[in-house]
Design an enzyme around this catalytic site. Structure first.
Site, PDB file in Angstrom:
ATOM      1  N   ASP A  30      -7.734  72.664 -48.692  1.00  0.00           N
ATOM      2  CA  ASP A  30      -8.422  72.428 -49.972  1.00  0.00           C
ATOM      3  C   ASP A  30      -7.539  72.987 -51.081  1.00  0.00           C
ATOM      4  O   ASP A  30      -7.374  74.205 -51.185  1.00  0.00           O
ATOM      5  CB  ASP A  30      -9.788  73.144 -49.937  1.00  0.00           C
ATOM      6  CG  ASP A  30     -10.649  72.847 -51.157  1.00  0.00           C
ATOM      7  OD1 ASP A  30     -10.191  72.116 -52.046  1.00  0.00           O
ATOM      8  OD2 ASP A  30     -11.779  73.372 -51.216  1.00  0.00           O
ATOM      9  N   HIS A  62     -11.087  71.705 -61.743  1.00  0.00           N
ATOM     10  CA  HIS A  62     -12.398  71.143 -62.086  1.00  0.00           C
ATOM     11  C   HIS A  62     -12.438  70.513 -63.478  1.00  0.00           C
ATOM     12  O   HIS A  62     -13.500  70.476 -64.117  1.00  0.00           O
ATOM     13  CB  HIS A  62     -13.513  72.193 -61.916  1.00  0.00           C
ATOM     14  CG  HIS A  62     -13.851  72.433 -60.473  1.00  0.00           C
ATOM     15  ND1 HIS A  62     -14.908  73.209 -60.055  1.00  0.00           N
ATOM     16  CD2 HIS A  62     -13.268  71.957 -59.338  1.00  0.00           C
ATOM     17  CE1 HIS A  62     -14.953  73.225 -58.730  1.00  0.00           C
ATOM     18  NE2 HIS A  62     -13.970  72.473 -58.286  1.00  0.00           N
ATOM     19  N   GLU A  66     -18.614  68.567 -50.878  1.00  0.00           N
ATOM     20  CA  GLU A  66     -18.153  69.975 -50.872  1.00  0.00           C
ATOM     21  C   GLU A  66     -18.495  70.631 -52.196  1.00  0.00           C
ATOM     22  O   GLU A  66     -18.902  71.795 -52.245  1.00  0.00           O
ATOM     23  CB  GLU A  66     -16.640  70.034 -50.615  1.00  0.00           C
ATOM     24  CG  GLU A  66     -16.099  71.454 -50.412  1.00  0.00           C
ATOM     25  CD  GLU A  66     -15.651  72.175 -51.677  1.00  0.00           C
ATOM     26  OE1 GLU A  66     -15.316  73.361 -51.599  1.00  0.00           O
ATOM     27  OE2 GLU A  66     -15.661  71.568 -52.756  1.00  0.00           O
ATOM     28  N   GLU A  67     -18.289  69.863 -53.258  1.00  0.00           N
ATOM     29  CA  GLU A  67     -18.453  70.437 -54.607  1.00  0.00           C
ATOM     30  C   GLU A  67     -19.917  70.741 -54.936  1.00  0.00           C
ATOM     31  O   GLU A  67     -20.205  71.422 -55.913  1.00  0.00           O
ATOM     32  CB  GLU A  67     -17.841  69.503 -55.660  1.00  0.00           C
ATOM     33  CG  GLU A  67     -16.341  69.264 -55.498  1.00  0.00           C
ATOM     34  CD  GLU A  67     -15.482  70.482 -55.816  1.00  0.00           C
ATOM     35  OE1 GLU A  67     -16.039  71.555 -56.123  1.00  0.00           O
ATOM     36  OE2 GLU A  67     -14.243  70.353 -55.748  1.00  0.00           O
ATOM     37  N   HIS A  75     -12.024  68.291 -48.032  1.00  0.00           N
ATOM     38  CA  HIS A  75     -13.085  67.584 -48.747  1.00  0.00           C
ATOM     39  C   HIS A  75     -12.496  66.461 -49.591  1.00  0.00           C
ATOM     40  O   HIS A  75     -11.466  66.611 -50.232  1.00  0.00           O
ATOM     41  CB  HIS A  75     -13.989  68.532 -49.544  1.00  0.00           C
ATOM     42  CG  HIS A  75     -13.467  69.075 -50.830  1.00  0.00           C
ATOM     43  ND1 HIS A  75     -13.571  68.378 -52.029  1.00  0.00           N
ATOM     44  CD2 HIS A  75     -12.899  70.244 -51.141  1.00  0.00           C
ATOM     45  CE1 HIS A  75     -13.083  69.127 -53.012  1.00  0.00           C
ATOM     46  NE2 HIS A  75     -12.665  70.267 -52.504  1.00  0.00           N
ATOM     47  N   ASP A  79      -7.588  68.985 -56.405  1.00  0.00           N
ATOM     48  CA  ASP A  79      -8.873  69.398 -55.775  1.00  0.00           C
ATOM     49  C   ASP A  79      -9.748  68.168 -55.538  1.00  0.00           C
ATOM     50  O   ASP A  79     -10.537  67.821 -56.394  1.00  0.00           O
ATOM     51  CB  ASP A  79      -9.576  70.402 -56.682  1.00  0.00           C
ATOM     52  CG  ASP A  79     -10.892  70.897 -56.097  1.00  0.00           C
ATOM     53  OD1 ASP A  79     -11.156  70.658 -54.917  1.00  0.00           O
ATOM     54  OD2 ASP A  79     -11.663  71.520 -56.850  1.00  0.00           O
TER      55      ASP A  79
HETATM   56  N1  TRP Z   1     -13.197  74.605 -52.816  1.00  0.00           N
HETATM   57  C1  TRP Z   1     -13.155  75.303 -54.076  1.00  0.00           C
HETATM   58  C2  TRP Z   1     -13.733  74.386 -55.109  1.00  0.00           C
HETATM   59  O1  TRP Z   1     -13.547  73.206 -55.027  1.00  0.00           O
HETATM   60  C3  TRP Z   1     -11.773  75.678 -54.474  1.00  0.00           C
HETATM   61  C4  TRP Z   1     -11.442  77.011 -53.998  1.00  0.00           C
HETATM   62  C5  TRP Z   1     -11.578  78.137 -54.688  1.00  0.00           C
HETATM   63  C6  TRP Z   1     -10.936  77.371 -52.733  1.00  0.00           C
HETATM   64  N2  TRP Z   1     -11.185  79.193 -53.940  1.00  0.00           N
HETATM   65  C7  TRP Z   1     -10.807  78.756 -52.739  1.00  0.00           C
HETATM   66  C8  TRP Z   1     -10.592  76.655 -51.608  1.00  0.00           C
HETATM   67  C9  TRP Z   1     -10.330  79.414 -51.628  1.00  0.00           C
HETATM   68  C10 TRP Z   1     -10.114  77.330 -50.501  1.00  0.00           C
HETATM   69  C11 TRP Z   1      -9.991  78.704 -50.510  1.00  0.00           C
HETATM   70  O2  TRP Z   1     -14.383  74.846 -56.013  1.00  0.00           O
HETATM   71 ZN    ZN Z   2     -13.381  71.970 -56.374  1.00  0.00          ZN
END
Ligand code: TRP
Ligand code: ZN
Length: 318
Positions: free
Chosen positions: A201, A288, A172-173, A126, A138
């Site tokens: 990610d 975040h 994605e978020e 993402h 992230d």
């Molecule tokens: N994509 C999640 C986010 O941006 C981050 C995340 C949390 C994640 N746990 C995960 C990504 C496990 C991959 C696998 O909030």
């Molecule tokens: Zn995130």
């Protein structure tokens, strides 16, 4: 001569053997290092290039209110940056548009011409950040590693048996909106052509762990093989299964896998003993937050994981 796909792979192998026998003194021939071995083994992904992408995405955030979030100018600029690199390298790029929370969002898809269209191997990340920060771990980290792997494919002239596709997801978020839109847009026939989807990610966490998704055994083993070669023990990713863009693919029956270096969970003392870093602290204390900047990256983790992206894409597309 136009060879069938299997014939091409054999021809590449034959060039490698001839070069070894002649001691690399094939006068007049193209340097073998630029051709034959590229078909055989994944290249090392230059960490300096990956970090240069992070620097650019940080600058984009800084110039656009401090974020690269869905529906904001920093997202559009991020997409333009990635797309321009891919277009210049010879990819066929497609921008897919969707709506989320009343704003237009975009996915970027890049196809490397060639390979069996009925056997697609796909890597994705993402590209949007949260609105509270620039989103460098992230997920500029995954976005940059996937971009540099795609550019490495182009540099090496890699022509695998299977078709290679790369993707950068929007929104994605907001709840995996872009990736879900894409998976739906494929229809069942399109989905059946995807042999595997690999998700990246958060792969440069400052207090990193080495987590491998355990969804599809073949993909999982490919990553484990890579890390075993480095002498690094991995763990299965459990920090919120289904929290990233592999989930819509998995739910639609596509084999998935991926890598993750940790978010807001804390590293245990057992994990610190095997991976280094600080026990009792989050893998990413800036998750975040506004401090998810270029300073929020562990270069060693980013380097290993970037090389693992290339390794898996090469191995799984033969
Ligand atoms: N994509 C999640 C986010 O941006 C981050 C995340 C949390 C994640 N746990 C995960 C990504 C496990 C991959 C696998 O909030
Ligand atoms: Zn995130």
């Amino acid at each position: 001569m136009k060879l069938p796909r299997s014939g091409r792979a054999l021809a590449a192998g034959a060039v490698a053997v001839a070069t070894l026998i002649s001691g690399g003194s094939m006068a007049g021939a193209a340097p073998a290092a630029d051709t034959a071995p590229a078909a055989l083994a994944a290249p090392d992904i230059p960490i300096a290039n990956v970090k240069a992408h992070l620097t650019q995405l940080q600058s984009i955030a800084t110039a656009n209110g401090g974020n690269r979030a869905h529906g904001r100018p920093g997202y559009q600029a991020s997409l333009n940056y990635v797309k321009a690199k891919l277009d210049a390298a010879g990819f066929t790029t497609t921008v897919q548009r969707f709506t989320a929370s009343g704003r237009t969002g975009y996915n970027l898809i890049a196809d490397w011409p060639g390979g069996d269209a009925n056997q697609v191997v796909m890597a994705g990340s993402h590209l949007d950040s949260v609105s509270s920060g620039p989103g460098i771990n992230d997920n500029a980290s995954g976005s940059a590693a996937v971009l540099e792997t795609a550019l490495a494919v182009a540099r090496s002239g890699h022509q695998p048996t299977k078709h290679l596709r790369f993707a950068w997801w929007g929104a994605e978020e907001l709840g995996l909106v872009g990736s879900r839109y894409y998976v739906n847009s494929l229809g069942s026939a399109g989905r059946a052509k995807i042999n595997g989807y690999l998700n990246f990610d958060m792969i440069g966490s400052p207090n990193p762990g080495y987590f491998v998704y355990d969804d599809d055994p073949t993909i999982e083993q490919t990553f484990q093989e890579y890390f075993a070669g480095l002498g690094i023990s991995t763990e299965i990713e459990t920090e919120g299964d289904g929290r990233s863009d592999h989930a819509p693919f998995k739910n639609a029956g596509v084999p998935v896998g991926g890598l993750f270096s940790g978010a807001d969970y804390r590293k245990t003392s057992a994990q610190a003993a095997k991976w280094g870093g600080t026990a009792g602290q989050p893998f990413d204390r800036c998750y975040h937050s506004s401090c998810d900047t270029t300073a929020n990256i562990n270069d060693t983790a980013l380097n290993r994981n970037s090389d693992a992206v290339a390794y898996a894409m090469w191995e799984l597309s033969r």
